[in-house]
Design an enzyme around this catalytic site. Sequence first.
Site, PDB file in Angstrom:
ATOM      1  N   CYS A  67      32.871 -29.811  39.742  1.00 56.14           N
ATOM      2  CA  CYS A  67      33.485 -31.096  39.358  1.00 56.14           C
ATOM      3  C   CYS A  67      33.253 -32.114  40.472  1.00 56.14           C
ATOM      4  CB  CYS A  67      34.985 -30.924  39.100  1.00 56.14           C
ATOM      5  SG  CYS A  67      35.377 -29.794  37.755  1.00 56.14           S
ATOM      6  N   ASP A  98      18.527 -33.775  18.982  1.00 59.08           N
ATOM      7  CA  ASP A  98      19.471 -33.473  20.073  1.00 59.08           C
ATOM      8  C   ASP A  98      18.845 -32.404  20.967  1.00 59.08           C
ATOM      9  OD1 ASP A  98      21.633 -33.139  21.703  1.00 59.08           O
ATOM     10  OD2 ASP A  98      22.950 -32.271  20.185  1.00 59.08           O
ATOM     11  N   TYR A 120      16.206 -29.616  16.884  1.00 58.04           N
ATOM     12  CA  TYR A 120      16.996 -28.902  17.896  1.00 58.04           C
ATOM     13  C   TYR A 120      18.421 -28.694  17.352  1.00 58.04           C
ATOM     14  CZ  TYR A 120      13.087 -30.789  20.604  1.00 58.04           C
ATOM     15  OH  TYR A 120      11.835 -31.151  21.031  1.00 58.04           O
ATOM     16  N   CYS A 170      41.255 -22.903  38.268  1.00 51.70           N
ATOM     17  CA  CYS A 170      40.243 -23.778  37.678  1.00 51.70           C
ATOM     18  C   CYS A 170      40.938 -24.576  36.585  1.00 51.70           C
ATOM     19  CB  CYS A 170      39.075 -22.976  37.100  1.00 51.70           C
ATOM     20  SG  CYS A 170      37.793 -24.018  36.345  1.00 51.70           S
ATOM     21  N   GLN A 211      29.122 -26.934  21.335  1.00 55.20           N
ATOM     22  CA  GLN A 211      29.455 -27.909  22.366  1.00 55.20           C
ATOM     23  C   GLN A 211      30.717 -27.466  23.096  1.00 55.20           C
ATOM     24  OE1 GLN A 211      27.868 -30.492  23.497  1.00 55.20           O
ATOM     25  NE2 GLN A 211      26.440 -31.158  21.910  1.00 55.20           N
ATOM     26  N   CYS A 213      33.226 -25.599  45.317  1.00 56.76           N
ATOM     27  CA  CYS A 213      32.772 -25.053  44.040  1.00 56.76           C
ATOM     28  C   CYS A 213      31.524 -25.756  43.526  1.00 56.76           C
ATOM     29  CB  CYS A 213      33.910 -25.145  43.019  1.00 56.76           C
ATOM     30  SG  CYS A 213      33.417 -24.876  41.318  1.00 56.76           S
ATOM     31  N   GLU A 265      15.094 -25.200  14.934  1.00 57.99           N
ATOM     32  CA  GLU A 265      15.586 -24.703  16.224  1.00 57.99           C
ATOM     33  C   GLU A 265      14.714 -23.533  16.668  1.00 57.99           C
ATOM     34  OE1 GLU A 265      17.318 -23.608  19.542  1.00 57.99           O
ATOM     35  OE2 GLU A 265      18.086 -25.372  18.503  1.00 57.99           O
ATOM     36  N   CYS A 278      21.878 -35.304  26.356  1.00 57.88           N
ATOM     37  CA  CYS A 278      22.770 -35.026  27.478  1.00 57.88           C
ATOM     38  C   CYS A 278      22.138 -35.433  28.803  1.00 57.88           C
ATOM     39  CB  CYS A 278      23.151 -33.544  27.508  1.00 57.88           C
ATOM     40  SG  CYS A 278      21.749 -32.422  27.670  1.00 57.88           S
ATOM     41  N   CYS A 293      41.995 -29.803  42.124  1.00 57.70           N
ATOM     42  CA  CYS A 293      41.642 -28.401  42.383  1.00 57.70           C
ATOM     43  C   CYS A 293      41.469 -28.137  43.873  1.00 57.70           C
ATOM     44  CB  CYS A 293      40.357 -28.055  41.644  1.00 57.70           C
ATOM     45  SG  CYS A 293      39.861 -26.325  41.812  1.00 57.70           S
TER      46      CYS A 293
END
Length: 463
Positions: free
Chosen positions: A83, A398, A328, A176, A299, A80, A349, A425, A74
């Site tokens: 990434c 999660d 969650y 992008c 996701q 940016c 949740e 995550c 990119c």
Amino acid sequence: MKKKNHPIFENIEITAAAAEGKAIARVETRVIFIGNAIPGDVADIQITKKQKKFFEGRAIKFHKYSEKRTLPKCLHFGVCGGCKWQHMEYTWQLHYKQQQVFDSLTRIAKVEFPAINPIIGSKEIFNYRNRLDFSFSNKKWLTNEEIEGGEEFTDRNALGFHIPGTFDKVLDISECHLQGEISEKIRSFVREFARANNYVFFDIKVQAGFLRTLTIRTSSTGEIMVILQFFKDQADAREELMNAIAENFPQITSLIYFINPKGNDTFHDLKVNVVKGRDYIFESMENLRFKIGPKSFYQTNSTQAYELYKVTREFANLNGTENVYDLYTGTGTIALFVSKYAKKVIGIEMIAAAIEDAKENAKLNKIDNAEFFAADMKDIFNDAFIANHGQPDVIITDPPRVGMHEDVVRCMARSGASKIIYVSCNPASQARDLAILDEKYKIVKVQPVDMFPQTHHVENVVL
């Protein structure tokens, strides 16, 4: 070493990768975190910030480039901020993500764990996202090249991503490589149409303007959702733009807008206005179909989400007799994915709209052994709730990046569940919670999954 206020250390080798996409160098006993280098580089490092235990800096001259480098795809790379590892070969990205999981379990959790399974890499390392959010701004970020070029910029309108560390500056994106060709075409069309018709781009500082955000969602079923947010309703301009999008992109499944005069970009409490098609698109996974509305969470890497959920299901190893709690649960995707292998699934949740999506998706897939509850996790998940709804045999959790509230972790430890599958995550917050669970449970499996190629983020599943 040179310069007293911002010292420069010369010919320093970058030795490791760190959190947040930064790299690590060491000068004597001092650790330096560097944002624009990767392990194997040798560079002169200028210190930009001094902390008590470490420095922060940037590479200002490279003497040797790492063999782990690759040419970024990119043209916006380095500005940016989206990434941060695009200049690193993908095999090495996977290596350092696996290392991040190991380091978190070793240094933060400080518990015993088995050999970590090799990370599951992504088959697609570009154009893998099913959602991108772009911001309109009348404060276009000027790059160093643009400033040094001496050109006077009278048009400061931009449609793109916020510059890291700023709230009012947006980089005008011309390409992008995260979502695919249709996203490129829609974004470019909207920006040029807005400029040609002199629409006012949003000014976040003074809270004024017309165009606020553009969201593009795509699905594995080939459907497309486009969402515009307008700061105020200028009916003629709004209709002109929305009709132009519909006419030029007939393949759009769902064309939606919000009127958002609030101080932030969230629209979960705002009315959905449908211009074309329906107010949802479909995602599919195995024999399941999920309705994804403009307010729904899903996701953002559909293909890798399937890999993640398969790992979760494998770790649970259900035989049809279990009472499963899915904490969650979001829109219930994991709960519904494992439901046919369980006796009963209970999903919890905080976001009420997500729970309504979960219930809707259960009906859509004719699943009748799943119950869903909307409440703050620390308020609902307690001994009384377990007494009312039955002891869990298996708990799947999660949580968001911050991890779980300590009360939730301790209730989980008291629950009597034979298995806990922790999907995260953020390996650091996961490790913190695992240290508490270690009082009653022992880790038997660890499986990292790469959901976000070109970034430092990694998903991790622990049994």
